[in-house]
Design a protein around this motif. Structure first.
Motif, PDB file in Angstrom:
ATOM      1  N   SER A 312       0.828  -1.206   0.000  1.00  0.00           N
ATOM      2  CA  SER A 312       0.000   0.000   0.000  1.00  0.00           C
ATOM      3  C   SER A 312       0.863   1.257   0.000  1.00  0.00           C
ATOM      4  O   SER A 312       2.030   1.229   0.410  1.00  0.00           O
ATOM      5  N   GLU A 313       0.278   2.340  -0.437  1.00  0.00           N
ATOM      6  CA  GLU A 313       0.985   3.619  -0.418  1.00  0.00           C
ATOM      7  C   GLU A 313       1.234   4.093   1.013  1.00  0.00           C
ATOM      8  O   GLU A 313       2.198   4.808   1.286  1.00  0.00           O
ATOM      9  N   GLU A 314       0.344   3.692   1.931  1.00  0.00           N
ATOM     10  CA  GLU A 314       0.507   4.120   3.328  1.00  0.00           C
ATOM     11  C   GLU A 314       1.800   3.584   3.933  1.00  0.00           C
ATOM     12  O   GLU A 314       2.563   4.322   4.579  1.00  0.00           O
ATOM     13  N   THR A 315       2.063   2.272   3.758  1.00  0.00           N
ATOM     14  CA  THR A 315       3.284   1.704   4.350  1.00  0.00           C
ATOM     15  C   THR A 315       4.523   2.254   3.653  1.00  0.00           C
ATOM     16  O   THR A 315       5.556   2.474   4.308  1.00  0.00           O
ATOM     17  N   LYS A 316       4.449   2.467   2.354  1.00  0.00           N
ATOM     18  CA  LYS A 316       5.584   3.044   1.636  1.00  0.00           C
ATOM     19  C   LYS A 316       5.920   4.432   2.171  1.00  0.00           C
ATOM     20  O   LYS A 316       7.092   4.770   2.401  1.00  0.00           O
ATOM     21  N   ALA A 458      -2.310   1.664  12.812  1.00  0.00           N
ATOM     22  CA  ALA A 458      -2.608   0.770  11.691  1.00  0.00           C
ATOM     23  C   ALA A 458      -2.541  -0.688  12.147  1.00  0.00           C
ATOM     24  O   ALA A 458      -1.674  -1.054  12.936  1.00  0.00           O
ATOM     25  N   PRO A 459      -3.456  -1.549  11.668  1.00  0.00           N
ATOM     26  CA  PRO A 459      -3.405  -2.959  12.032  1.00  0.00           C
ATOM     27  C   PRO A 459      -2.186  -3.631  11.412  1.00  0.00           C
ATOM     28  O   PRO A 459      -1.867  -3.378  10.240  1.00  0.00           O
ATOM     29  N   PRO A 460      -1.452  -4.479  12.162  1.00  0.00           N
ATOM     30  CA  PRO A 460      -0.295  -5.185  11.604  1.00  0.00           C
ATOM     31  C   PRO A 460      -0.711  -6.057  10.418  1.00  0.00           C
ATOM     32  O   PRO A 460      -1.706  -6.773  10.472  1.00  0.00           O
ATOM     33  N   THR A 461       0.061  -5.983   9.328  1.00  0.00           N
ATOM     34  CA  THR A 461      -0.260  -6.757   8.127  1.00  0.00           C
ATOM     35  C   THR A 461       1.020  -7.088   7.375  1.00  0.00           C
ATOM     36  O   THR A 461       1.976  -6.309   7.380  1.00  0.00           O
ATOM     37  N   ALA A 462       1.019  -8.246   6.713  1.00  0.00           N
ATOM     38  CA  ALA A 462       2.177  -8.652   5.920  1.00  0.00           C
ATOM     39  C   ALA A 462       2.133  -8.086   4.506  1.00  0.00           C
ATOM     40  O   ALA A 462       3.151  -8.081   3.813  1.00  0.00           O
ATOM     41  N   GLU A 465      -1.065 -10.246   0.093  1.00  0.00           N
ATOM     42  CA  GLU A 465      -2.230 -10.600  -0.706  1.00  0.00           C
ATOM     43  C   GLU A 465      -2.758  -9.352  -1.413  1.00  0.00           C
ATOM     44  O   GLU A 465      -2.458  -8.216  -1.016  1.00  0.00           O
ATOM     45  N   PRO A 466      -3.553  -9.544  -2.464  1.00  0.00           N
ATOM     46  CA  PRO A 466      -4.020  -8.391  -3.252  1.00  0.00           C
ATOM     47  C   PRO A 466      -4.793  -7.367  -2.424  1.00  0.00           C
ATOM     48  O   PRO A 466      -5.523  -7.715  -1.488  1.00  0.00           O
ATOM     49  N   LEU A 467      -4.602  -6.094  -2.777  1.00  0.00           N
ATOM     50  CA  LEU A 467      -5.347  -5.006  -2.152  1.00  0.00           C
ATOM     51  C   LEU A 467      -6.756  -4.956  -2.716  1.00  0.00           C
ATOM     52  O   LEU A 467      -7.034  -5.473  -3.809  1.00  0.00           O
ATOM     53  N   GLU A 468      -7.650  -4.338  -1.979  1.00  0.00           N
ATOM     54  CA  GLU A 468      -8.997  -4.075  -2.478  1.00  0.00           C
ATOM     55  C   GLU A 468      -9.193  -2.563  -2.522  1.00  0.00           C
ATOM     56  O   GLU A 468      -9.201  -1.901  -1.486  1.00  0.00           O
ATOM     57  N   GLN A 469      -9.297  -2.043  -3.739  1.00  0.00           N
ATOM     58  CA  GLN A 469      -9.418  -0.601  -3.960  1.00  0.00           C
ATOM     59  C   GLN A 469      -8.276   0.156  -3.287  1.00  0.00           C
ATOM     60  O   GLN A 469      -8.455   1.211  -2.685  1.00  0.00           O
ATOM     61  N   GLY A 470      -7.075  -0.426  -3.393  1.00  0.00           N
ATOM     62  CA  GLY A 470      -5.880   0.215  -2.857  1.00  0.00           C
ATOM     63  C   GLY A 470      -5.702   0.091  -1.366  1.00  0.00           C
ATOM     64  O   GLY A 470      -4.762   0.661  -0.809  1.00  0.00           O
ATOM     65  N   LYS A 471      -6.596  -0.646  -0.700  1.00  0.00           N
ATOM     66  CA  LYS A 471      -6.530  -0.777   0.749  1.00  0.00           C
ATOM     67  C   LYS A 471      -6.171  -2.205   1.152  1.00  0.00           C
ATOM     68  O   LYS A 471      -6.524  -3.172   0.471  1.00  0.00           O
ATOM     69  N   VAL A 472      -5.492  -2.328   2.293  1.00  0.00           N
ATOM     70  CA  VAL A 472      -5.082  -3.628   2.807  1.00  0.00           C
ATOM     71  C   VAL A 472      -6.281  -4.339   3.419  1.00  0.00           C
ATOM     72  O   VAL A 472      -7.062  -3.742   4.175  1.00  0.00           O
ATOM     73  N   THR A 473      -6.440  -5.606   3.079  1.00  0.00           N
ATOM     74  CA  THR A 473      -7.504  -6.417   3.688  1.00  0.00           C
ATOM     75  C   THR A 473      -6.939  -7.522   4.571  1.00  0.00           C
ATOM     76  O   THR A 473      -7.624  -8.032   5.448  1.00  0.00           O
TER      77      THR A 473
END
Length: 634
Positions: A312-316, A458-462, A465-473
């Protein structure tokens, strides 16, 4: 007299305890020593030294902690000064316990206690934090620094032996016990420790000091930082390479390196010449003097954000901002071309179609394999850049690769085998996710690194997997089927308390009674032990990590266990299942209506443990392995 064999210690591998209590023997010296000292033999064994004005006894490390501490019988036999040359490694929240024992030793027996402790990493997974101190009659009167990078520190205090004698005389029960005390053999020496005249009013009397203890967040900030510096300078490498994802774990490692740079700059400002020489060697400049922690960090810490189409752009943005705020040299790269190349090799060799994510209709093995490719390529690229980034800049040397797996994810096996958890060293491998969050909050407030505030929300995430509308699921806790708080509870009960599945269930069914029903607790405990046992094999390849937590699953020294389990835990799980109906029935009659917990059992088919390789003595059908055994991400 007492050797330590628990935790990371294996003292009886190298030493045998002296078992002849209160006995001395003659030890005949080698001639190379006799030629210098003009002695042929020396007394060896369990004795004390008598000077003209006092008596000195010695304890060694574990003897302070054991139930048969030497200071008690020695004190009853007239010993007034106790020394302890210790090698006590750092664990979170441990220093207060050591000082409590020291204060208790000198309070119960009366006397002066001199405690000296090692300092530095000593080439191991543990860090010796120093913290030397002097106590008299239950009070600390001098304390050395803890978590410093200078190699030697001397702690002194002027004390009056009459204070010890008057203190002991006031405790009448101790005086009565002293009349029955066994006698230690004394080695008499013809000198005194105190001044030649009896009353020296020019020397000040002692004043107690309030011991300084650190919060766990401060310990995380300082201990691993000192360990990293010791490792870096002694390995003769030229800095660190860190895959910075913008998440809690890699950001914690980045902040610890920044803390290390602060320690180095403070030491140089104090005039520590050895630290300055080490810094000059690391950066390859004999005239270099660190200007500030951020400038030094920019020279030795190289961070890379290795993104894919799932990032995601957020983590970058968080990774870039954090690197800017701590001064690290940072780059953002995209590795999709490498992922695509690996997949093309597979499809050309196998003749199968390209694997698909679960979100795109793929099955669980495809989904996990696609996640593994991304994670493992990051490890390969990390080592490539660590070897060549300085070469590309025309500078000598190479970089140490830093790992970013925390103790909870190691215990659960929630990481890919041979991904970015595989590195040269890992400063957070012995620290829980809960403590890391507290550390980042502390570090953000203390050093005004505001990007950490958003990271903690932000919730911890690896992000595999594919984003949904640019957001982490994808989120870590959903993938694991348990929260990080629950993982810490499991870890402490498994290692520290020594509980297996049934014992853990019996404990947690009460501890969690306000949150979960017995049925839910049973499923949670069984889920943990299934995933723990499936992934235990990962501990055999764990990156050397800083030891900080008592429930660490480190297989090298601390937590020796088999790595092949019967993941069905047949007997234990049947015992749990047999108790659940009884507990549920009892709960109906004891819990008021309307107050039953409604917490759901967090279970998931997709488990962030990769490779779908079930390590079990009982092979499971493919269709069951995903649900019953939780496929293994690595």
């Amino acid at each position: 007299m007492s050797n330590c064999d628990d935790g990371n210690y294996r003292e009886t591998r190298w030493f045998m305890p002296w078992c002849k209590r209160r006995q001395l023997e003659d030890f005949y010296l080698p001639r190379m020593i006799s030629d210098v000292t003009k002695q042929t033999k020396v007394p060896f064994g369990d004795g004390v030294i008598a000077t003209l004005d006092t008596c000195i006894g010695a304890e060694t490390c574990e003897e302070l902690w054991t139930a048969e501490s030497s200071h008690v019988p020695q004190g009853l036999d007239g010993v007034e000064i106790f020394t302890n040359a210790s090698g006590s490694y750092h664990e979170l929240r441990k220093l207060r316990t050591a000082y409590t024992l020291i204060e208790g030793a000198s309070m119960k027996s009366g006397g002066i206690y001199l405690y000296a402790n090692m300092r530095g990493c000593d080439g191991e997974r543990v860090f010796y934090s120093g913290g030397a101190c002097i106590a008299i009659n239950g009070e600390i009167v001098a304390q050395g620094h803890t978590f410093e990078i200078n190699e030697v520190e001397v702690v002194t205090s002027v004390l009056d032996l009459e204070d010890v004698r008057m203190y002991r005389n006031r405790i009448r029960s101790r005086s009565a016990s002293a009349t029955r005390a066994s006698v230690y053999p004394r080695i008499n020496v013809e000198f005194a420790l105190g001044p030649s005249h009896v009353h020296d009013v020019t020397l000040p009397s002692y004043e107690p000091v309030e011991p300084k203890f650190f919060t766990p967040e401060e310990e995380i900030s300082l201990g691993p930082a000192c360990w990293l510096w010791d490792y870096l300078r002694r390995s003769r490498q030229n800095g660190f390479f860190l895959p910075l994802s913008g998440g809690i774990d890699s950001s914690s490692v980045a902040c610890i390196v920044h803390s290390m740079c602060r320690q180095v700059c403070k030491a140089v400002e104090r005039g520590d010449q050895q630290t300055l020489l080490d810094a000059q060697h690391i950066v390859g400049d004999n005239d270099y003097v660190p200007a500030n922690p951020e400038e030094f960090c920019g020279r030795i810490l190289h961070t890379f954000y290795m993104g894919t189409e799932n990032s995601s752009e957020e983590t970058k943005a968080r990774a870039q901002t954090l690197a800017d705020q701590i001064g690290a040299t940072h780059r953002s790269i995209v590795i999709d071309v490498a992922v695509d190349a690996v997949l093309k090799i597979f499809t050309s060799v196998s003749g199968f179609a390209r694997p698909r994510y679960k979100a795109h209709g793929g099955e669980i093995r495809e989904n996990l394999a696609l996640q593994n490719i991304q994670a493992r390529l990051r490890m390969v690229l990390a080592y490539l850049f660590a070897q060549l980034v300085l070469w590309a800049q025309g500078k000598p040397g190479g970089l140490l690769v830093l790992g970013t797996a925390n103790v909870d994810e190691s215990l659960r096996g929630y990481f890919t085998k041979y991904d970015c958890s595989s590195a040269d060293i890992n400063p957070i491998g012995g620290i829980s996710k809960t403590d890391l969050k507290k550390f980042l909050r502390y570090y953000s407030q203390k050093y005004k690194i505001d990007v950490l505030d958003g990271l903690l929300e932000a919730p911890p995430t690896a992000e595999l997997e594919p984003l949904e509308q640019g957001k982490v699921t994808q989120t870590d806790e959903a993938d694991m089927g348990m929260s990080y708080k629950e993982l810490s509870d499991y870890g402490r009960l498994r290692k520290i308390a020594g509980y297996g599945p049934y014992s853990m269930f019996c404990k947690l069914v009460h501890a969690w009674s306000g949150m979960f029903r017995p049925t839910q607790v049973a499923e949670k405990v069984k889920h943990f032990f299934r995933t723990y046992s499936i992934n235990r094999h990962k501990m055999t390849t764990l990156t050397p990590a800083y030891h900080a937590e008592r429930y660490s699953p480190d297989d090298n020294r601390f937590d020796h266990r088999q790595f092949l389990y019967n993941t069905s835990w047949t007997w234990q799980f049947q015992a749990i299942d047999a108790r659940v109906p009884e507990l549920e029935e009892r709960r109906k009659h004891t819990v008021p209506e309307g107050t039953q917990p409604t917490g759901s059992v967090c279970m998931t088919v997709q488990d962030k443990q990769k490779d779908n390789k079930v390590h079990s003595s009982e092979a499971a059908p493919i269709g069951e392995s995903a649900v019953l055994h939780c496929p293994n991400k690595g």
